[in-house]
Structure formats: C-alpha cells, structure tokens
Scaffold this motif. Structure first.
Motif, PDB file in Angstrom:
ATOM      1  N   THR A  33       0.908  -1.261   0.082  1.00 54.04           N
ATOM      2  CA  THR A  33      -0.010  -0.071  -0.101  1.00 54.04           C
ATOM      3  C   THR A  33       0.914   1.162  -0.155  1.00 54.04           C
ATOM      4  O   THR A  33       1.845   1.381   0.864  1.00 54.04           O
ATOM      5  CB  THR A  33      -1.011   0.269   1.200  1.00 54.04           C
ATOM      6  N   CYS A  34       0.320   2.126  -0.841  1.00 53.53           N
ATOM      7  CA  CYS A  34       1.103   3.500  -0.770  1.00 53.53           C
ATOM      8  C   CYS A  34      -0.116   4.592  -0.797  1.00 53.53           C
ATOM      9  O   CYS A  34      -0.592   4.975  -2.040  1.00 53.53           O
ATOM     10  CB  CYS A  34       1.922   3.764  -1.999  1.00 53.53           C
ATOM     11  N   ALA A  35      -0.624   4.676   0.288  1.00 55.45           N
ATOM     12  CA  ALA A  35      -1.880   5.353  -0.015  1.00 55.45           C
ATOM     13  C   ALA A  35      -1.627   6.908  -0.080  1.00 55.45           C
ATOM     14  O   ALA A  35      -0.611   7.647   0.370  1.00 55.45           O
ATOM     15  CB  ALA A  35      -2.470   5.525   1.813  1.00 55.45           C
ATOM     16  N   PRO A  36      -2.713   7.510  -0.834  1.00 58.47           N
ATOM     17  CA  PRO A  36      -2.316   8.767  -1.362  1.00 58.47           C
ATOM     18  C   PRO A  36      -2.506   9.807  -0.109  1.00 58.47           C
ATOM     19  O   PRO A  36      -3.260   9.561   0.796  1.00 58.47           O
ATOM     20  CB  PRO A  36      -3.570   9.032  -2.320  1.00 58.47           C
ATOM     21  N   ASN A  37      -1.916  10.872  -0.452  1.00 58.88           N
ATOM     22  CA  ASN A  37      -2.016  12.016   0.516  1.00 58.88           C
ATOM     23  C   ASN A  37      -3.086  12.861  -0.079  1.00 58.88           C
ATOM     24  O   ASN A  37      -2.791  13.709  -1.267  1.00 58.88           O
ATOM     25  CB  ASN A  37      -0.746  12.815   0.617  1.00 58.88           C
ATOM     26  N   THR A  38      -4.173  13.050   0.266  1.00 56.23           N
ATOM     27  CA  THR A  38      -5.594  13.576  -0.181  1.00 56.23           C
ATOM     28  C   THR A  38      -5.755  15.278   0.248  1.00 56.23           C
ATOM     29  O   THR A  38      -6.684  15.789  -0.027  1.00 56.23           O
ATOM     30  CB  THR A  38      -6.682  12.747   0.172  1.00 56.23           C
ATOM     31  N   ALA A  39      -4.472  15.840   0.621  1.00 55.73           N
ATOM     32  CA  ALA A  39      -4.543  17.088   1.265  1.00 55.73           C
ATOM     33  C   ALA A  39      -4.654  18.005   0.302  1.00 55.73           C
ATOM     34  O   ALA A  39      -5.341  19.290   0.188  1.00 55.73           O
ATOM     35  CB  ALA A  39      -3.473  17.354   2.212  1.00 55.73           C
ATOM     36  N   CYS A  46       6.648   6.473  -1.311  1.00 54.93           N
ATOM     37  CA  CYS A  46       6.585   5.516  -0.308  1.00 54.93           C
ATOM     38  C   CYS A  46       7.849   4.623  -0.058  1.00 54.93           C
ATOM     39  O   CYS A  46       8.197   4.034   0.981  1.00 54.93           O
ATOM     40  CB  CYS A  46       5.265   4.624  -0.237  1.00 54.93           C
ATOM     41  N   SER A  47       8.344   4.469  -1.140  1.00 52.41           N
ATOM     42  CA  SER A  47       9.730   3.559  -0.848  1.00 52.41           C
ATOM     43  C   SER A  47      10.647   4.010  -2.237  1.00 52.41           C
ATOM     44  O   SER A  47       9.648   4.317  -3.400  1.00 52.41           O
ATOM     45  CB  SER A  47       9.291   2.149  -1.176  1.00 52.41           C
ATOM     46  N   THR A  92      -0.957   5.357  -9.021  1.00 51.28           N
ATOM     47  CA  THR A  92      -0.078   4.821  -8.061  1.00 51.28           C
ATOM     48  C   THR A  92       1.153   4.065  -9.272  1.00 51.28           C
ATOM     49  O   THR A  92       0.849   3.520 -10.354  1.00 51.28           O
ATOM     50  CB  THR A  92      -0.393   3.454  -7.278  1.00 51.28           C
ATOM     51  N   VAL A  93       2.449   4.433  -8.801  1.00 55.13           N
ATOM     52  CA  VAL A  93       3.660   3.895  -9.588  1.00 55.13           C
ATOM     53  C   VAL A  93       4.242   2.956  -8.961  1.00 55.13           C
ATOM     54  O   VAL A  93       4.301   3.114  -7.416  1.00 55.13           O
ATOM     55  CB  VAL A  93       4.571   5.199  -9.836  1.00 55.13           C
ATOM     56  N   ASP A  94       4.690   1.930  -9.506  1.00 60.16           N
ATOM     57  CA  ASP A  94       5.360   0.789  -8.839  1.00 60.16           C
ATOM     58  C   ASP A  94       6.413   0.153  -9.676  1.00 60.16           C
ATOM     59  O   ASP A  94       5.922  -0.691 -10.594  1.00 60.16           O
ATOM     60  CB  ASP A  94       4.361  -0.124  -8.280  1.00 60.16           C
ATOM     61  N   GLN A  95       7.329   0.596  -9.678  1.00 64.83           N
ATOM     62  CA  GLN A  95       8.619   0.111 -10.629  1.00 64.83           C
ATOM     63  C   GLN A  95       9.853  -0.213  -9.979  1.00 64.83           C
ATOM     64  O   GLN A  95      10.245   0.184  -8.779  1.00 64.83           O
ATOM     65  CB  GLN A  95       8.853   1.262 -11.527  1.00 64.83           C
ATOM     66  N   SER A  96      10.579  -1.328 -10.545  1.00 67.31           N
ATOM     67  CA  SER A  96      11.592  -1.684  -9.925  1.00 67.31           C
ATOM     68  C   SER A  96      12.798  -1.456 -11.056  1.00 67.31           C
ATOM     69  O   SER A  96      12.764  -1.807 -12.088  1.00 67.31           O
ATOM     70  CB  SER A  96      11.771  -3.217  -9.625  1.00 67.31           C
TER      71      SER A  96
END
Length: 833
Positions: A33-39, A46-47, A92-96
C-alpha cells in the motif's frame, strides 16, 4: 509507455541505468500500500527508504483532486528513466529500476490534465547488496559517512557505513549517538548495525590517527517504526487530532509526535506546549511530525492550532516518559545526566538534567560552560532540561543551575568534559561576494607567483596556450596580460554562458570552452546598436588576465592562506540567479532576475529559527535610499529583518570590539563601484575588500573567525575549466526561458570563480581541488550551527572543513607583512591591452 527516451544526452549514466531488471506491471508483484495524501495535489514517495540495494523498487502515489493525472515520470540524477500515461485522479507507480551504486537523486514528477506539475524527491544510497565498502576521501582528516544519509529517516537497527582518511594511519574509530559512545573499532572503517530508539538522533563518526589528531563528521537522522508519516485530521472543523503518542502511553525519549489540525479556514500555525508552559515545537503548518525530548516521568502535551481568522483550538495528551534522566531523590537538587563526567564528546553536546524542588515548582534553568552562560530556559518544563549546545574544542567545565518559584537557585556542581577540536572553534563567519570575475582572469598566474616566492602547492591556472576562436572563427585569440585595470563589460547571462561553454552546440553537455570571444563581441555590438558605444567590438577583452602586479594583495592572501581551483558559481547564468543561490541555495527556477521577491527560505531564516546571531552589513544605498542588499530579493526580508541590516561602518566597529555576530554578510559597493564588476576599477574593489579584511585581522575577533571572499559568477570572461555536474536544488526546471533561449536545467554549475579563505584556522598555502560551488559557504554555516540544508544543492556540497586545521591553527598570529593593494593602475576603456 516510453522508457529512457532522454538517454541520448546522458550516455554514460544511462548505460548503467538501462539495465532495468524488471518492470512491475499491475498484478506482477504482491501489493504494497502507498496510500495517497489527499490534502492537495501532490506526489508521495513511499519507497525506497534512504538506503536500498539495486534493483530499487520505486513506489509512489499521485493525487490530483480536481483534474486527472495525465502522465508521470521518474528521474534519477536528473535523467529521465521512466515515463507512463495516466487518466485518474489517483495514480500509483510501482517500478523496479537498476541503479548504479552510490548516492542517487530520485525525482517522481507528475502532470495533470490542466498542465499543473507536482513532484517529490529524495536521495537514495544505492548498494549492490554484495559490498560493504565506503569509499575513502582523498582529503586529509576526513570522515565519510555513506550510510545513513544526512537527514534520512531509517528504521532500527540502523546500518552505519563509514570510512576515514588521514595522511597518518587511522588507529581507531568510534560511533556516537546523541553524544553517547555506542561502537568502537581499531580500524579506519565502520560497517555495523546499531539499535536506536524512535525519534531524531545526532550520529557522529569520529576517528583518531597515529599523530593524535581527531576528526569527525555528524549526521542528523530520524528513526521511525516504518509506519505512515501522516496523521488524518478528521472531518470536524476547528479540531486538533493527536495521532501519536496515544493517551496514557509510555514512551522513551525522544518520542515521535504526530498531529493534524482541521478548520473551515486555512490553518496557519501550530504549537506544542509541554507541562503547561514550555514550547517544544512550533511552525506555520497544519500538520506536525516531529521528535520531542523530555525527561523521565509524567508529562502533559497540548497541541494548539490557529486558523486565518485568529481562532485557536487544541487537544492534549498525558504521557509517561520512561528511563532517561530520572528525578533526583533529594529536595533542592540538580543532577546532570549527560554528558557523563570526564567524557570526550563531539559537538553538539547534549545536556540533560533534572531538578527537584518539593516546596515550589522549578521555573527556569541555565547552562554555564567555563563559568559563561550559554543557554537560558525560561520555563521549568517539569524540572527537565534537554538542550544541545555547541562549544569549542578543549577541556570544559559544565554547571547547570535551576530556579524555583520561591527564587531559590539550585546548583548542580561542576562537571568536566572534553570536546575534540573542530569546526565549533569558529565563532564568526564573515562572507563577502564581489562581482563577475573568472578564476583564470584573476588567479590564472598563481603558480608563477607561488614559485617565485617559494610557496608550495600547485594551482590549475591559465594554460600557456590558452586561446579562443575569434568572433569570425578565422583565427585564434590567445590569452594576454591586461595593462588597464578597467575594461568594458561582458555578458554572463543564460544564453551567453551556454555559448561560452560550447559555441556551436550550446545546449549540449560537451564543454569546449570556445565561445568567450564570440559572446563578448556579440554583446559589444548589441550594446553599440542600442546607443552604448563599445570600443572592443571583436570581444578580445574576454581573453585578458591579471597577475600580482595588478592584484598583489589577492595573490598574497590566496597563496599564504587557502584557495581552490575547483570553486564554481552555482548556475550558468548572470548575477541575480547566482545571488539567489548565495542566500537560498536555489533560484526557484529563475534563469534570469525574478520579477518579484522569491518566497523561499534563506540561510537567515535558518539562523533566526535556531537563535544564531547574524547581520548583513551594506556598503551602499540604492536610488531610493534603501540598503543595497540582495536580501531584498526575498519576500518580506526587509519587514522581518530590517534591524539586522546595518551600514558597513557598524562592521568596522563590531570587528574592532570583537562583537561581530556568528554570521556576518558583507554586501559590496554595487553603487559606488567597489564591487569589481567589469566597467569598474578592479584595484579600487580589491582595496575595498582589503579594508574589510584588515578590520578583522586587526580586531578582537580574529582568533576565532573565518573570512570567505568569492565572486558571484565569472562575468563572461575566459576560463579553461569546464563547468561541473551539479545536483538540481529542488527539481525545478527553468521557468523563465523565452522562445529561442538555449535549453537546459540547473544540473550543472557556472564557471570557476576566485576564492579566498582567510582565518587563523586556514591551512597555510592550501589549494583545494575538490569540486564545489559557492553554496558550500551555506553548507559550512549549516555544519557549524547544526542547521538543516536549504535545498538538495547545499546538502550535496563539501562542508569546507578541508580548508582548516582546527587543532593547530596556523595563523593565530597574522602574517607580519601583507602587501598594500595599489589603486593607481592605468584605467582606460578605449583600447587593449
């Protein structure tokens, strides 16, 4: 999806980065999970953490509340390595990605459907996963900390990876956390994992060599439990939510405080009170994520918020702090918990103490070092004192005194401790920038001067065959000595600087240094066409240089004290943006002068927040009668700090009396012509610098001062050394380039500029060859006063300690015969040389 389409301009780095091991597509890996900052519209990374092995997994979330995200890119060391399109408000981006080992600057940037940009950035220390080596510096008496990075947030246990170098063999190395020794090894390298409590810590690695010399480096780090860094403010207006610690929690000190405020009007300020009085934290923000140190025992926390209407609202927590500095068992007693008696501790020194008074509450504390008051706490804070102080190297005595509500003074008694000699010996830092001169024009002949005077050390000066193509390209114009101490102006602006580096391909990062004559000629012809007649329309003045016959004072000081032949202006452009870097370590995206004051943090904001004394001393006033200072380029500077901006006459008085502030900034004579700008007499400018420096040399503050003089940029005048690669300060690309301007970014420096480092601590005859730009002066101030970095640019600079020998100051007695600086040289503009 386009991958690495920017690599044609960065072949070497991309050859390393193109080895992408695998690219995570939706469903290819277990979800994290990389929860969004909704502000607000933002990018959240996140990583990875501060340290990671390659391949590095990059997880980030983009949130755009009003317009869908259109595309996202990832940059490593300012090179685009990944791009993808999107069509959602939350993406969401999730790349290696495989990355070369070392410190990497990671940026995730997004655009939404209306073209608005959001980004997040961080430094990542990348390892191969198979080696523990931390490369040694080549600079004498230097500790290099490879992990954790300065300012990093890490989880416990913390891997400490460091190496030390000295010209003598390094015999042993120690690691300190919050001034307590936690690890020791009889070697020149450290690779260990250390358990640390949650919260902010001061990590120091210190080494000793066979000559008995001691040297160290410190990092500020934050240890977290790996949980989310946010606190949901809820939905009820005019409320404060404290997410951590929880009510009645037992915590160790320092502990993490997470809080957020909610209001129908913007939240403008938050403050944390401890035990009914002491302010533990405050700031112009709507969320708090900080570490707070308290003594052992029960405490009450109150978090107060204010909105734009002036309304205040709060929440409180009762907590218990375990361990730490325990309350004395005897009435009217002060005990010092740290530093330990007889301990050798590096700066800053953490002083913790507890006081007991059964009949009347403790109301204040004072810390005395060597019988001098160094800190006053005007609240009792539940009988607890926890303060970091900075003291000079040597043996010291410490006394803590507490007062109770009855006016009784309670004395701890004296405790001895020792601080190794270091940067803390510096009490006054004086900085002065002159205008628009290149290293080769001023200091290109230093080697010949040093050899004639038997001074050791070599400088990368002006080559014997230095030349540039003529304006028409038909011949070569060789460097030559100028007979006049005045010459016509040359342009160092964005387009011209890029043309000077490569006349035929100004947007490339191939630097041929072949456009100086061409741009000087073009500038002269443009000025003449505008009605300002120039005599040198062929640009020959760009190749002129001076030696010690014109500038004997500069040559003496640069050769006897310290200088550098790899000292650059921060940006390849004119004065205004470089001056912004001088105060703020960024130009906030401006390649030209900004049309309005910049709303960014300056070094003066950091000093003010830390309670460090400072002044700006101005030489001239402008046409409106206001002090001529570049501080006015920043929003509200005059309103906030007008009382700190004083005339140069006050500098001379302060220098004589020994009352200079901790940081003094001397503004030059921009109106009176004392700034050495082309068009002005260089000898008058050099004589002005001498008068400022003479006041220090002859005053009461000399024994613990450092004077740094440099130039804001090279002025469009020839230098043979190419610009250096640089870290973008904030990931902002130029925002004010016009159609037809040369493309580029803030990922390279400008050209070399002269530097003088004059101090009793300055190494004799020292020449640094370490690549730096002059935001290193900010890094030096930050290091001395334990301040955070302003941007990624100053964070990446050397801290300038290599210029000094703090243990054995070479110049406690200034040189006996410093040459005068003549002002009678021939000054003409109508011919060359």
């Amino acid at each position: 999806m386009t991958l690495f389409h920017g690599c044609r301009r960065h072949t070497l780095l991309c050859s390393l980065l193109l080895a992408v091991v695998w690219v995570l597509l939706p469903g290819q890996a277990s979800a994290q999970t990389c929860a969004p900052n909704t502000a607000s519209y933002n990018v959240k990374i996140c990583s990875p953490g501060a340290s990671s092995t390659s391949p590095v997994r990059v997880q980030a979330t983009v949130y755009s509340p009003t317009s869908p995200v259109s595309h996202v890119k990832i940059y490593v060391d300012n090179v685009e390595v990944y791009a993808t399109d999107a069509s959602a408000n939350t993406f969401t981006v999730d790349q290696s990605l495989t990355m070369p080992a070392g410190s990497r600057f990671l940026v995730v940037q997004s655009w939404n459907s209306v073209g608005a940009v959001a980004k997040a950035s961080m430094f990542v220390n990348v390892t191969s996963g198979t080696t523990s080596a931390c490369p040694k510096s080549s600079v004498d008496m230097t500790v290099t900390i490879c992990a954790p990075q300065n300012g990093a947030t890490v989880t416990s246990p913390v891997r400490v990876l460091a190496s030390s170098y000295s010209t003598n063999p390094v015999t042993h190395t120690k690691v300190y956390v919050d001034n307590q020794e936690v690890y020791a090894i009889d070697a020149d390298a450290v690779d260990t994992s250390l358990p640390m409590a949650l919260g902010s810590h001061w990590l120091v690695v210190q080494s000793w060599d066979s000559g008995g010399r001691v040297f160290s480096r410190g990092h500020t780090i934050s240890v977290s439990d790996g949980t989310a860094q946010s606190c949901d403010p809820g939905t009820v207006n005019n409320t404060v939510t404290i997410c951590q610690p929880t009510e009645a929690a037992t915590v160790s000190s320092p502990f993490r405080l997470l809080a957020a405020a909610k209001s129908s009007s913007p939240v403008t300020y938050m403050r944390v009170y401890v035990d009914g009085g002491a302010i533990a934290f405050e700031g112009a923000l709507s969320k708090i994520d900080t570490s707070i140190s308290l003594g052992a025992g029960a405490h009450n926390l109150v978090v107060v918020a204010w909105n734009s209407l002036g309304e205040s609202f709060s929440a409180s927590r009762n907590i218990s702090v375990s361990g730490g500095c325990a309350l004395p068992g005897t009435d009217l007693t002060v005990i010092i918990c740290s530093p330990a008696a007889g301990a050798t501790v590096p700066n800053p020194i953490r002083v913790t103490a507890r006081a007991r008074s059964d009949s009347a509450a403790i109301t204040a504390f004072r810390i005395y070092v060597d019988n001098q008051e160094v800190f006053t706490q005007t609240t009792g804070n539940g009988g607890s004192l926890d303060k970091e102080i900075v003291v000079a190297g040597g043996n010291h005595s410490l006394v803590v005194v507490a007062w109770n509500a009855s006016g009784q003074a309670i004395n701890s008694g004296s405790r001895s401790f020792t601080v190794p000699a270091g940067i803390e010996s510096v009490k006054h830092i004086i900085i002065m920038y002159q205008e628009n001169r290149s290293f080769d024009q001023y200091f290109g002949q230093l080697n010949a001067y040093r050899q004639r005077n038997g001074i050791p050390g070599t400088v990368d000066g002006l080559p014997a065959n230095a030349s540039n193509p003529s304006d028409d390209g038909a011949s070569q114009v060789s460097a030559y000595e100028l007979n006049t101490v005045c010459h016509e102006n040359v342009s160092p602006a964005w387009n011209e600087s890029h043309l000077q580096a490569n006349r035929d391909a100004p947007s490339s990062n191939t630097f041929l240094m072949n456009g100086f004559v061409y741009t000087a000629a073009s500038f002269a012809r443009a000025e003449t066409a505008a009605g300002r007649t120039y005599s040198d329309v062929n640009g020959l003045r760009a190749m002129g240089y001076y030696d010690d016959t014109a500038l004997p004072y500069y040559y003496f000081m640069a050769s006897n004290f310290a200088t550098s032949d790899r000292w650059f202006s921060p940006a390849p452009t004119r004065s205004a943006p470089n001056r912004y870097y001088g105060f703020a370590a960024t130009s906030a995206g401006h390649a030209y002068a900004a049309p309005s004051p910049l709303n960014v943090k300056t070094i003066f904001d950091l000093l003010e927040a830390a309670g460090v004394t400072w002044k700006v001393y101005y030489t001239d006033v402008d046409a409106a009668g206001a002090p001529a200072t570049w501080g006015n380029s920043f929003a509200n500077f005059a309103n906030k700090y007008g009382s700190k901006v004083v005339p140069l006459s006050q500098y001379f008085a302060d220098a004589a009396a020994g009352t200079l502030p901790a940081v003094a900034w001397v503004e030059s004579g921009y109106v009176s012509g004392k700034d050495e700008h082309p068009g002005n007499n260089i000898q008058i400018g050099a004589s002005h610098v001498k008068s400022v420096l003479d006041a220090l040399l002859q005053g009461a503050a000399w024994r613990d001062s450092v004077f740094i003089m440099t130039f804001d940029e090279a002025g469009g005048i020839y230098d043979h050394v190419p610009p250096a690669a640089a870290v973008s300060p904030d990931g902002i690309a130029p925002i004010d380039l016009q159609p037809g301007d040369v493309g580029g970014n803030f990922d390279r420096t400008g050209f070399r500029v002269p530097l003088l480092v004059v101090s009793p601590f300055a190494k004799k005859n020292y020449v640094s060859h370490t690549v730096a730009d002059f935001t290193a002066t900010l890094r030096f101030i930050e290091r001395r006063h334990a301040l955070p970095s302003l941007t990624n640019r100053d964070a990446a600079q050397m801290d300038m300690t290599e210029f000094f020998d703090f243990a054995n100051p070479p110049w406690l007695t200034p040189p006996a015969s410093i040459p005068a600086q003549p002002t009678t040289g021939a000054c003409y503009f109508d011919r060359l040389p």
